[in-house]
Structures are given as structure tokens and as C-alpha cells.
Design an enzyme around this catalytic site. Structure first.
Site, PDB file in Angstrom:
ATOM      1  N   LYS A 258       0.860  -1.186   0.000  1.00 15.72           N
ATOM      2  CA  LYS A 258       0.000   0.000   0.000  1.00 15.72           C
ATOM      3  C   LYS A 258       0.894   1.233   0.000  1.00 15.72           C
ATOM      4  O   LYS A 258       1.757   1.379   0.867  1.00 15.72           O
ATOM      5  CB  LYS A 258      -0.912  -0.014   1.241  1.00 15.72           C
ATOM      6  N   ASP A 263      -2.505  10.021   4.313  1.00 19.77           N
ATOM      7  CA  ASP A 263      -3.921   9.648   4.425  1.00 19.77           C
ATOM      8  C   ASP A 263      -4.640  10.629   5.357  1.00 19.77           C
ATOM      9  O   ASP A 263      -4.557  10.509   6.581  1.00 19.77           O
ATOM     10  CB  ASP A 263      -4.034   8.215   4.973  1.00 19.77           C
ATOM     11  N   LYS A 270     -10.185  12.383   8.893  1.00 23.87           N
ATOM     12  CA  LYS A 270      -9.738  11.859  10.183  1.00 23.87           C
ATOM     13  C   LYS A 270      -9.722  12.988  11.205  1.00 23.87           C
ATOM     14  O   LYS A 270      -9.345  14.114  10.872  1.00 23.87           O
ATOM     15  CB  LYS A 270      -8.314  11.308  10.056  1.00 23.87           C
ATOM     16  N   ASP A 281       1.603   5.909   5.828  1.00 24.36           N
ATOM     17  CA  ASP A 281       0.654   5.043   5.129  1.00 24.36           C
ATOM     18  C   ASP A 281       1.207   4.438   3.831  1.00 24.36           C
ATOM     19  O   ASP A 281       0.484   3.759   3.111  1.00 24.36           O
ATOM     20  CB  ASP A 281      -0.644   5.830   4.856  1.00 24.36           C
ATOM     21  N   ASP A 340     -12.150   7.091   3.796  1.00 23.75           N
ATOM     22  CA  ASP A 340     -10.959   6.770   4.598  1.00 23.75           C
ATOM     23  C   ASP A 340     -10.559   5.291   4.480  1.00 23.75           C
ATOM     24  O   ASP A 340      -9.485   4.904   4.917  1.00 23.75           O
ATOM     25  CB  ASP A 340     -11.211   7.142   6.069  1.00 23.75           C
ATOM     26  N   GLU A 342      -9.366   3.803   2.040  1.00 25.86           N
ATOM     27  CA  GLU A 342      -8.791   3.978   0.692  1.00 25.86           C
ATOM     28  C   GLU A 342      -7.744   2.925   0.360  1.00 25.86           C
ATOM     29  O   GLU A 342      -7.487   2.660  -0.809  1.00 25.86           O
ATOM     30  CB  GLU A 342      -8.194   5.390   0.564  1.00 25.86           C
ATOM     31  N   ARG A 344      -7.731  -0.332   0.723  1.00 28.46           N
ATOM     32  CA  ARG A 344      -8.295  -1.489   0.021  1.00 28.46           C
ATOM     33  C   ARG A 344      -8.669  -1.129  -1.412  1.00 28.46           C
ATOM     34  O   ARG A 344      -8.682  -1.983  -2.286  1.00 28.46           O
ATOM     35  CB  ARG A 344      -9.486  -2.042   0.828  1.00 28.46           C
TER      36      ARG A 344
HETATM   37  N1  BES Z   1      -4.310   4.220   7.014  1.00 30.63           N
HETATM   38  C1  BES Z   1      -5.459   3.899   7.761  1.00 30.63           C
HETATM   39  C2  BES Z   1      -5.227   2.818   8.809  1.00 30.63           C
HETATM   40  C3  BES Z   1      -4.255   3.112   9.920  1.00 30.63           C
HETATM   41  C4  BES Z   1      -4.719   3.583  11.145  1.00 30.63           C
HETATM   42  C5  BES Z   1      -2.911   2.864   9.778  1.00 30.63           C
HETATM   43  C6  BES Z   1      -3.837   3.822  12.170  1.00 30.63           C
HETATM   44  C7  BES Z   1      -2.024   3.098  10.816  1.00 30.63           C
HETATM   45  C8  BES Z   1      -2.474   3.577  12.002  1.00 30.63           C
HETATM   46  C9  BES Z   1      -6.578   3.406   6.844  1.00 30.63           C
HETATM   47  O1  BES Z   1      -6.598   3.927   5.560  1.00 30.63           O
HETATM   48  C10 BES Z   1      -7.879   3.753   7.476  1.00 30.63           C
HETATM   49  O2  BES Z   1      -8.133   4.903   7.617  1.00 30.63           O
HETATM   50  N2  BES Z   1      -8.673   2.750   7.818  1.00 30.63           N
HETATM   51  C11 BES Z   1      -9.949   2.961   8.410  1.00 30.63           C
HETATM   52  C12 BES Z   1     -10.919   1.960   7.805  1.00 30.63           C
HETATM   53  C13 BES Z   1     -12.361   2.241   8.149  1.00 30.63           C
HETATM   54  C14 BES Z   1     -12.788   3.574   7.587  1.00 30.63           C
HETATM   55  C15 BES Z   1     -13.212   1.130   7.579  1.00 30.63           C
HETATM   56  C16 BES Z   1      -9.818   2.760   9.917  1.00 30.63           C
HETATM   57  O3  BES Z   1      -9.015   1.936  10.346  1.00 30.63           O
HETATM   58  O4  BES Z   1     -10.493   3.475  10.649  1.00 30.63           O
HETATM   59 ZN    ZN Z   2      -4.719   4.575   4.858  1.00 33.21          ZN
HETATM   60 ZN    ZN Z   3      -7.685   5.778   5.470  1.00 33.72          ZN
END
Ligand code: BES
Ligand code: ZN
Ligand code: ZN
Length: 490
Positions: A258, A263, A270, A281, A340, A342, A344
């Protein structure tokens, strides 16, 4: 860190001699009588018990002894293994850095033959300093604490040991470069910069490399990747890099990372606390670059392909919005239920393309995918999801051997069902707060077909607040050593 290996040449006039000591050390190496006597007497140094991580600085008042002697505890000899060798080496280097001498001499610990690579890794990784952007006094101070050169005294008999030690330092150098990439500010490590970095690695090692840019990706129909990219003015790229040594199998092991440069969450923005560090990220993509820094140098015999998509996930008048629907490269449509989620989205297009281009023996994706995985496992373990027991077992084994640990988490048809949309084929998130890591994996699974596949969620271990002995706070370089070990075991 430059490494020099010296055979039996301890003179007693070293500036800083690091002496690793087990609780039950005996010394077979030739050394000046005064030094030998001092070591024999060490039982009298009441406070120093040689437990792991303990160190004691001696300033001997004799011109027959080194100016500074740093005793470093390595624990019990019978407990020496790769992990303890790596840890002890890193702790010794961290103690030596404090003396600001920029170079050190060291006696090779006894019984190290089987653990020389891990020991070298520990030396190199322990020497890492994340403070690359400081100026003035801070910068000077940082430069002084870096160990530029280490000379290791050993008996010179074991050629393999010397090679393994050098491998360890090479590996650490690649890990440290990945750490630098992941810690770098997003304005520096742009999409172009990351692609250029991959090109440089390919050039240096003679790998095949292909970089596809935004216009072409659009024409190719990478709708999920392009959807994420809509909020960014920096373009998007898909990078492919391939190591196919003579005699290796036709089907490569494909590693997909990824590569989100930053992000913000997009319109599902966020909150501030969650946005800090979101320059991490692209850690999955960085680990792919780091691995390729090593494949050729360490003569890995497997056919390996690396692939990663690069883009920012930002807000803009043109950015994708919740309720948008994108058509992925596979043809499946996805309702954007959360901008968010993104990772996947860019991964599904990356993976579909990889499956079309290669017929992977194994497909492994590595991604800072979900906060939920961190909630489940913390910083020590990456989440491991797989449709193939054998592949999962091989990864877990490599994880234990490299100390880049993985813990299995479930895929389940019920989680897959949650990722179906009422209006499109799939949606990229559901509305329940539970099993987020599994649902992220379940989404990706829709795109892998029957290919033996594993998904590594590294949101926890890619970037840490509670570092291991050979880490610092922030980026860890997770994945490089795991993949190397996995490939060497194949
Ligand atoms: N990059 C984040 C995940 C992340 C969170 C990485 C904390 C490292 C530390 C990812 O893109 C994300 O935002 N995931 C969301 C998914 C949700 C919206 C289904 C999450 O984990 O809240
Ligand atoms: Zn992310
Ligand atoms: Zn994200």
C-alpha cells in the site's frame, strides 16, 4: 556503518573497545595480558552481572589498555539465539553511541557462528537515528553519535561467519532506508520521489522496472485507484519491479504494498489525533522497495515481483465523496461508503493488475490497512489473513525467525457478506465498528480469486511508540526482514 573485520589484532590501544560479556564468558581470543587480566577480574565489578542490555564504561588508567572499555551484557550463553543476538548487539551500539566517538572496536561475542547475521542486523539497526531534519547543534550532536565505522576482532577461522555478519549489516542498511522513507515528510516523499527511488534500486541491481502514470492508469480503467487520487494534484503511479534470477521458477512470488503518501481520510476526514503520522501510510510500499534493495545483493534465488500504487488521499473540490461509485480494474463496482477506507481501494486495482500480469505462485499484500488491527494486536504483531494454510504457516515461521511477528486473524463468509453493497457490487466499509481488520481483508479477498494469498495488516508494527531494542520510536521498517526470511526458506 562501515564494517572492518580484524583477525586477533587487539592491541590494547583502541579508543573504544566494546566487550560483549555473557554471564559465563571465557575468552579464547588473543589479547594483551592486561586486558585478559581485567576481564578475568570482572567478577569483582559488583554491579555488572552481564545481564542483557546492561553496560558499564571503564576508563582504565594504563597505556596498555584501551582508552575506554564498554562492557556489554549479553545474558546467559545458553540462551543465545537470533533474537537475543540481535537485541544485544543493538543495545551495545546504542550504549556506544552515547560516547560520541563515531567509531568503535568490538570483540566478537563467543558462540556467535549461527547468529552472525542477526548480530549484524542488530548493530546496524541499533545505529539508526530518525532525526534527519535537525539543524545546528542538534545536527552536530546527531552526527557525533552516529557510529560510522565498527571494527570487529575475531579469530578469523570462520569465513561463513564473516559473510553472515556483512549480510546482517546490508539488511540493516535497507531497513534503515525504509525507516527513513516512512518517517519522511509527505512533501518530500512524493509520488514521483517514491517511483524514482524504486527506479534507482532497479538501476543499481539490474531489475526490470515498469512505472505506469496517471493518464495511462485512467485509460486502463483503474477506477478505484483513480477515485482515491481525485483529491490530489500530485498524480498517481503504479510501480512494478521484478527480480528473476537465472533458473528461478516462471511464477513469481508477488508482493503488493500500500503506497498512500498521506492519508487525511478524504471527506471522511480523520480527527486530528488520528491524522498525525499518516505519512506512514506508504510503509507497505516502502517495505517492497527495501526488500528489493537486498534480493540481488544477497543472491536470493526466487523469482520475486514487487508492485505498489502511489497516491495521496486528500480533500479537494474534485475529491471522491461518500456515495460515489467507482469501477475497479477487475470490472467490479464499489460504492465508496467511506473515503478513509482507501487502502483497500488502491490495493484491489494493484492486485487485479498483478494477477493479470503474472500468474503468482503466492500473492502477499502488505498494508497499513486498519486501526482495528492495531486495536486487536497492538504494535508487536501484524495481522495475518490468508486463504492458504501452507502460505500462512510459512509466513508465521519466517515471522518468528526474523522477529517480525504475525498473528492469524480470520476471514469468514459473513464478513465478506458485509462488504456487499445495495447499489453496487461491493462497498468499501460497513457501518459496524467490529471486526474492522477482518472486513478489510474480506474486501481484498474479493479480488484475489483462487491465488494462494496472504494479507498482512501492518498498521501496528510499521510505526511504533514502544520500540523494540533494535528499533526507535516511529518507523520500524517492518516487512523487509520478514520477506527476506520467507523467500530464503522457500
Ligand atoms: N491508514 C489507515 C489505517 C491506519 C490507522 C494505519 C492507524 C495506521 C495507524 C486506513 O486507511 C484507514 O483509515 N482505515 C480505516 C478503515 C475504516 C474507515 C473502515 C480505519 O481503520 O479506521
Ligand atoms: Zn490509509
Ligand atoms: Zn484511510
Amino acid at each position: 556503518m562501515e564494517l572492518k573485520l580484524e583477525k586477533n589484532k587487539i592491541t590494547g590501544r583502541e579508543k573504544l573497545l566494546i566487550i560483549p560479556l555473557f554471564k559465563d564468558s571465557d575468552f579464547t581470543l588473543k589479547m594483551p595480558a592486561e586486558l585478559h587480566a581485567l576481564l578475568k577480574k570482572r567478577q569483582q565489578l559488583k554491579d555488572f552481572t552481564a545481564s542483557q542490555g546492561q553496560s558499564l564504561l571503564l576508563l582504565p588508567d594504563s597505556d596498555k589498555l584501551p582508552a575506554k572499555i564498554l562492557l556489554c551484557g549479553f545474558g546467559k550463553k545458553e540462551q543465545l539465539n537470533d533474537t537475543s543476538a540481535r537485541n544485544s548487539a543493538a543495545l551495545a551500539v546504542k550504549a556506544a553511541k552515547k560516547l560520541k566517538l563515531q567509531q568503535a572496536e568490538m570483540i566478537l561475542p563467543e558462540n556467535l557462528a549461527k547468529h552472525a547475521q542477526a548480530f549484524g542486523e542488530g548493530l546496524g539497526m541499533g545505529n539508526y537515528n530518525p532525526a534527519k531534519y535537525q539543524t545546528g547543534k542538534n545536527k552536530q550532536n546527531n552526527e557525533k553519535t552516529d557510529i560510522k565505522k565498527i571494527t570487529i576482532f575475531y579469530d578469523g577461522k570462520d569465513k561463513k561467519l564473516a559473510a553472515a555478519l556483512r549480510d546482517g549489516l546490508e539488511i540493516a542498511a535497507a531497513v534503515n532506508e525504509v525507516r527513513d522513507l516512512v518517517n519522511a515528510p509527505p512533501a518530500l516523499k512524493t509520488v514521483n520521489y517514491m517511483a524514482e527511488k524504486a527506479r534507482e534500486v532497479a538501476r543499481q541491481n539490474g531489475y526490470k522496472i515498469t512505472v505506469i502514470d496517471k493518464k495511462k492508469l485512467e485509460q486502463m480503467g483503474m477506477g478505484a485507484l483513480m477515485g482515491v487520487n481525485r483529491g490530489s494534484t500530485a498524480g498517481a503511479k503504479l510501480v512494478m519491479i521484478e527480480h528473476s534470477p537465472w533458473g528461478s521458477s516462471k511464477k513469481p512470488v508477488v508482493i503488493a504494498g500500500k503506497g498512500i503518501i498521506f492519508d487525511s481520510g478524504g471527506y471522511n476526514l480523520k480527527p486530528s489525533a488520528a491524522m498525525s503520522n499518516m505519512n506512514l501510510d506508504m510503509a507497505g510500499a516502502a517495505s517492497v522497495i527495501g526488500l528489493f534493495m537486498l534480493l540481488k545483493k544477497l543472491k536470493v534465488k526466487q523469482h520475486v515481483a514487487g508492485i505498489f500504487a502511489l497516491t495521496e488521499n486528500l480533500i479537494d473540490a474534485n475529491a471522491q465523496k461518500p456515495s460515489d461509485i467507482v469501477t475497479t480494474y477487475s470490472g467490479k463496482t464499489v460504492e465508496i461508503s467511506n473515503t478513509d477506507a482507501e487502502g483497500r481501494l488502491i490495493l484491489c486495482d494493484t492486485i487485479s493488475y498483478a494477477l493479470k500480469k503474472w500468474e503468482p505462485r503466492y500473492l502477499i499484500d502488505i498494508a497499513t490497512l486498519t486501526g482495528a488491527c492495531m486495536v486487536a494486536l497492538g504494535e508487536r504483531y501484524a495481522g495475518l489473513f490468508s486463504n492458504d494454510k501452507e502460505l500462512a504457516a510459512k509466513l508465521e515461521k519466517a515471522g518468528k525467525e526474523s522477529d517480525e511477528l504475525l498473528w492469524p486473524l480470520p476471514l469468514h463468509p459473513d464478513y465478506s457478506a458485509k462488504m456487499k453493497s445495495k447499489i453496487a457490487d461491493l462497498r468499501n466499509s460497513d457501518d459496524s465498528p467490529y471486526a474492522g481488520a477482518s472486513k478489510g481483508a474480506a474486501f481484498i479477498q474479493y479480488f484475489v480469486g483462487k491465488t494462494p494469498w496472504a494479507h498482512l495488516d501492518i498498521a501496528g508494527p510499521a510505526h511504533v511508540k514502544e520500540p523494540k531494542k533494535y528499533e526507535n520510536e516511529m518507523a520500524t521498517g517492518y516487512g523487509v526482514r520478514l520477506f527476506l526470511q520467507f523467500l530464503r526458506n522457500l
